[in-house]
Design a protein around this motif. Structure first.
Motif, short mmCIF file in Angstrom:
data_model
loop_
_atom_site.label_atom_id
_atom_site.label_comp_id
_atom_site.label_asym_id
_atom_site.label_seq_id
_atom_site.Cartn_x
_atom_site.Cartn_y
_atom_site.Cartn_z
N GLU A 158 41.15 42.39 72.42
CA GLU A 158 41.90 42.19 71.19
C GLU A 158 43.02 41.19 71.51
O GLU A 158 43.44 41.05 72.66
N TRP A 159 43.51 40.52 70.49
CA TRP A 159 44.60 39.57 70.71
C TRP A 159 45.84 40.26 71.29
O TRP A 159 46.55 39.69 72.11
N THR A 160 46.05 41.49 70.88
CA THR A 160 47.23 42.21 71.38
C THR A 160 47.12 42.57 72.85
O THR A 160 48.13 42.89 73.48
N ASP A 161 45.92 42.48 73.43
CA ASP A 161 45.76 42.72 74.87
C ASP A 161 46.50 41.68 75.69
O ASP A 161 46.81 41.91 76.88
N LEU A 162 46.80 40.54 75.09
CA LEU A 162 47.53 39.50 75.81
C LEU A 162 48.97 39.90 76.10
O LEU A 162 49.66 39.25 76.90
N LEU A 163 49.43 40.99 75.48
CA LEU A 163 50.79 41.46 75.71
C LEU A 163 50.89 42.37 76.93
O LEU A 163 51.99 42.79 77.31
N ASP A 164 49.76 42.68 77.55
CA ASP A 164 49.76 43.52 78.75
C ASP A 164 50.58 42.83 79.85
O ASP A 164 50.37 41.65 80.13
N PRO A 165 51.51 43.54 80.48
CA PRO A 165 52.37 42.94 81.51
C PRO A 165 51.60 42.28 82.66
O PRO A 165 52.15 41.41 83.35
N LYS A 166 50.33 42.67 82.87
CA LYS A 166 49.58 42.08 83.99
C LYS A 166 49.33 40.58 83.80
O LYS A 166 49.02 39.87 84.77
N VAL A 244 35.04 29.16 84.49
CA VAL A 244 35.74 29.51 83.25
C VAL A 244 34.73 30.00 82.22
O VAL A 244 33.55 29.66 82.28
N THR A 245 35.22 30.80 81.29
CA THR A 245 34.38 31.24 80.18
C THR A 245 35.22 31.37 78.92
O THR A 245 36.42 31.65 79.00
N LEU A 246 34.59 31.17 77.80
CA LEU A 246 35.25 31.35 76.51
C LEU A 246 35.22 32.82 76.14
O LEU A 246 34.16 33.45 76.17
N VAL A 247 36.37 33.37 75.81
CA VAL A 247 36.48 34.76 75.37
C VAL A 247 37.04 34.76 73.95
O VAL A 247 37.97 34.01 73.64
N VAL A 248 36.45 35.58 73.10
CA VAL A 248 36.86 35.65 71.70
C VAL A 248 37.42 37.04 71.41
O VAL A 248 36.69 37.98 71.12
N PRO A 249 38.74 37.19 71.48
CA PRO A 249 39.34 38.49 71.17
C PRO A 249 39.11 38.85 69.70
O PRO A 249 39.03 37.97 68.83
N GLY A 250 39.05 40.14 69.42
CA GLY A 250 38.84 40.59 68.06
C GLY A 250 40.17 40.88 67.37
O GLY A 250 41.23 40.84 67.97
N PRO A 251 40.05 41.19 66.09
CA PRO A 251 38.82 41.31 65.30
C PRO A 251 38.37 40.01 64.63
O PRO A 251 37.31 39.94 64.06
N SER A 252 39.21 38.96 64.71
CA SER A 252 38.89 37.69 64.05
C SER A 252 39.65 36.59 64.77
O SER A 252 40.49 36.85 65.64
N VAL A 253 39.36 35.32 64.41
CA VAL A 253 39.95 34.21 65.16
C VAL A 253 40.67 33.23 64.23
O VAL A 253 40.28 33.03 63.09
N PRO A 254 41.74 32.59 64.75
CA PRO A 254 42.39 31.52 64.00
C PRO A 254 41.44 30.32 63.90
O PRO A 254 40.55 30.15 64.74
N TYR A 255 41.67 29.48 62.91
CA TYR A 255 40.78 28.34 62.76
C TYR A 255 41.48 27.21 61.99
O TYR A 255 42.54 27.40 61.38
N THR A 256 40.85 26.04 62.04
CA THR A 256 41.27 24.89 61.24
C THR A 256 40.07 24.42 60.42
O THR A 256 39.05 24.02 60.98
N PRO A 257 40.15 24.47 59.09
CA PRO A 257 39.05 23.98 58.26
C PRO A 257 39.06 22.46 58.18
O PRO A 257 40.12 21.84 58.03
N MET A 258 37.89 21.86 58.29
CA MET A 258 37.74 20.41 58.24
C MET A 258 36.91 20.04 57.01
O MET A 258 35.91 20.69 56.71
N SER A 259 37.35 19.01 56.31
CA SER A 259 36.67 18.58 55.09
C SER A 259 36.51 17.07 55.07
O SER A 259 37.01 16.35 55.94
N ALA A 260 35.78 16.60 54.06
CA ALA A 260 35.55 15.16 53.91
C ALA A 260 35.76 14.78 52.45
O ALA A 260 35.56 15.59 51.54
N ALA A 261 36.13 13.53 52.24
CA ALA A 261 36.40 13.06 50.87
C ALA A 261 36.13 11.57 50.76
O ALA A 261 36.31 10.80 51.72
N VAL A 262 35.73 11.16 49.55
CA VAL A 262 35.57 9.75 49.22
C VAL A 262 36.95 9.20 48.87
O VAL A 262 37.67 9.78 48.05
N LEU A 263 37.33 8.09 49.50
CA LEU A 263 38.65 7.52 49.25
C LEU A 263 38.70 6.82 47.89
O LEU A 263 37.70 6.27 47.42
N ARG A 264 39.88 6.82 47.30
CA ARG A 264 40.05 6.28 45.95
C ARG A 264 39.64 4.82 45.85
O ARG A 264 39.03 4.39 44.85
#
Length: 338
Positions: A158-166, A244-264
């Motif tokens: 879980e993300w809160t596991d990062l608060l463990d003093p270890k 190294v390995t990717l670890v995904v703490p629960g229950p969900s993850v932050p993100y950045t949405p990416m979009s596309a658009a036709v310029l004026r």
């Protein structure tokens, strides 16, 4: 990546049979017009990503439309759009960037409607286009763990596991006190878990940096056990063979949405719309899913390679929009210092 491209079918530029005859006629006319235009200029911030280049090459091969790419930081491409519009010498036709950037340009009336693209019907629940922009993929964030230093049973669940003093003194992160990956990751965590979570992290003596790739290398080299703000796609596609390995703490993850658009001020509007529709094809979205970027089209997660399927099928926590950036940065500075 080339092998993946060879395994896929065409990019879905033609309509499905379920589309009405009138819509087929309209789309056929737009496709003909796009091919007559013959070229397209795309501004983006994907920094030479192989999956994007592969998509563009396939689009060119299937349509005969030559695509010119201008790659730069999101802030740079947005400013280019503004300056070109002000000078009346616009060159770009299409912009692919974060939702936050497009929201600003839309408010400045620098985009134009994309119209009714056939593949918009295939968007997953929760991914909603505006009149002037469409979602195209999601960049999400987990943590990078040094497997020589951390046993699997000790991976943060879980993300809160990062608060463990270890973990004190063992964490590096992109700096959340400025706009970037660090804020994109820690901002939603702050909004979800509150200031107490940030203050707990502050007690861990986190090392902050403003060089994403260096942060990852320092974990791979064993200088730190954890990189807190880890882009999924970088960990999946670029660190094979390293401890190294990717670890995904629960229950969900932050993100950045990416979009596309036709310029004026686009000169090649039909070609831009054809490109957008192809971007939402299963095959194009699968290129993104297989490097750890979350697809926005239904059914693509299930088609992704088994080793990435769990990563691109995660639940999403939230993202930091323009209206939340200022307060989030202020809180980061309050907790972690200037």
């Amino acid at each position: 990546m080339r092998k993946l491209l060879e395994r896929t079918a065409a990019l879905g530029l033609c309509l499905l049979s379920a589309v009405s005859a009138q819509a087929q006629t309209n789309w056929s006319e737009l496709t003909d017009q796009a091919r007559e235009e013959g070229s397209l200029v795309v501004y983006h911030s994907q920094l030479g990503a192989e999956h994007f280049i592969d998509f563009v090459k396939t689009f060119e091969e299937e349509t005969g439309i030559k695509v010119e790419l201008l790659d730069g930081r999101a802030s740079e491409t947005a400013e280019r759009v503004r300056s070109e519009s002000a000078s009346g010498k616009g060159k770009g036709d299409l912009l692919i960037t974060s939702d936050a950037v497009l929201m600003g340009l839309e408010a400045e009336e620098l985009l134009q409607p994309h119209g009714d693209l056939p593949n918009l019907a295939n968007l997953r629940e929760g991914f909603v286009p505006t009149d002037n922009s469409i979602p195209v993929f999601v960049q999400s964030y987990g943590i990078l763990v040094n497997t020589d230093q951390v046993a699997p049973e000790d991976y943060p669940k879980e993300w809160t596991d990062l608060l463990d003093p270890k973990w004190k003194g063992q964490i590096i992160s992109n700096d959340p006190r400025a706009i970037g990956v660090g804020l994109a990751s820690l901002g939603p965590l702050y909004e979800t878990y509150g200031s107490d979570f940030l203050e707990g992290l502050a007690k861990q003596d986190i090392t902050f940096s403003r060089n994403i790739r260096l942060e990852e290398r320092r974990v791979a080299q064993g200088e730190f056990a954890i990189n807190l703000a880890q882009v999924f796609s970088f960990a999946i596609s670029e660190y094979e063979g390293l401890p190294v390995t990717l670890v995904v703490p629960g229950p969900s993850v932050p993100y950045t949405p990416m979009s596309a658009a036709v310029l004026r001020d686009a000169d090649h509007v039909a070609a831009a719309k054809l490109f957008l529709n192809a971007y939402l094809s299963d095959q194009a979205q699968l290129l993104y899913a297989n490097v750890g970027l979350i697809p926005v089209v239904e059914g693509v997660v299930e088609q992704a390679d088994p080793e990435v399927r769990d990563f691109v099928g995660v639940d999403l926590m939230g993202w930091i929009g323009p209206e939340n950036r200022g307060p989030a940065v202020a809180e980061m500075k309050r907790v972690f210092g200037e």
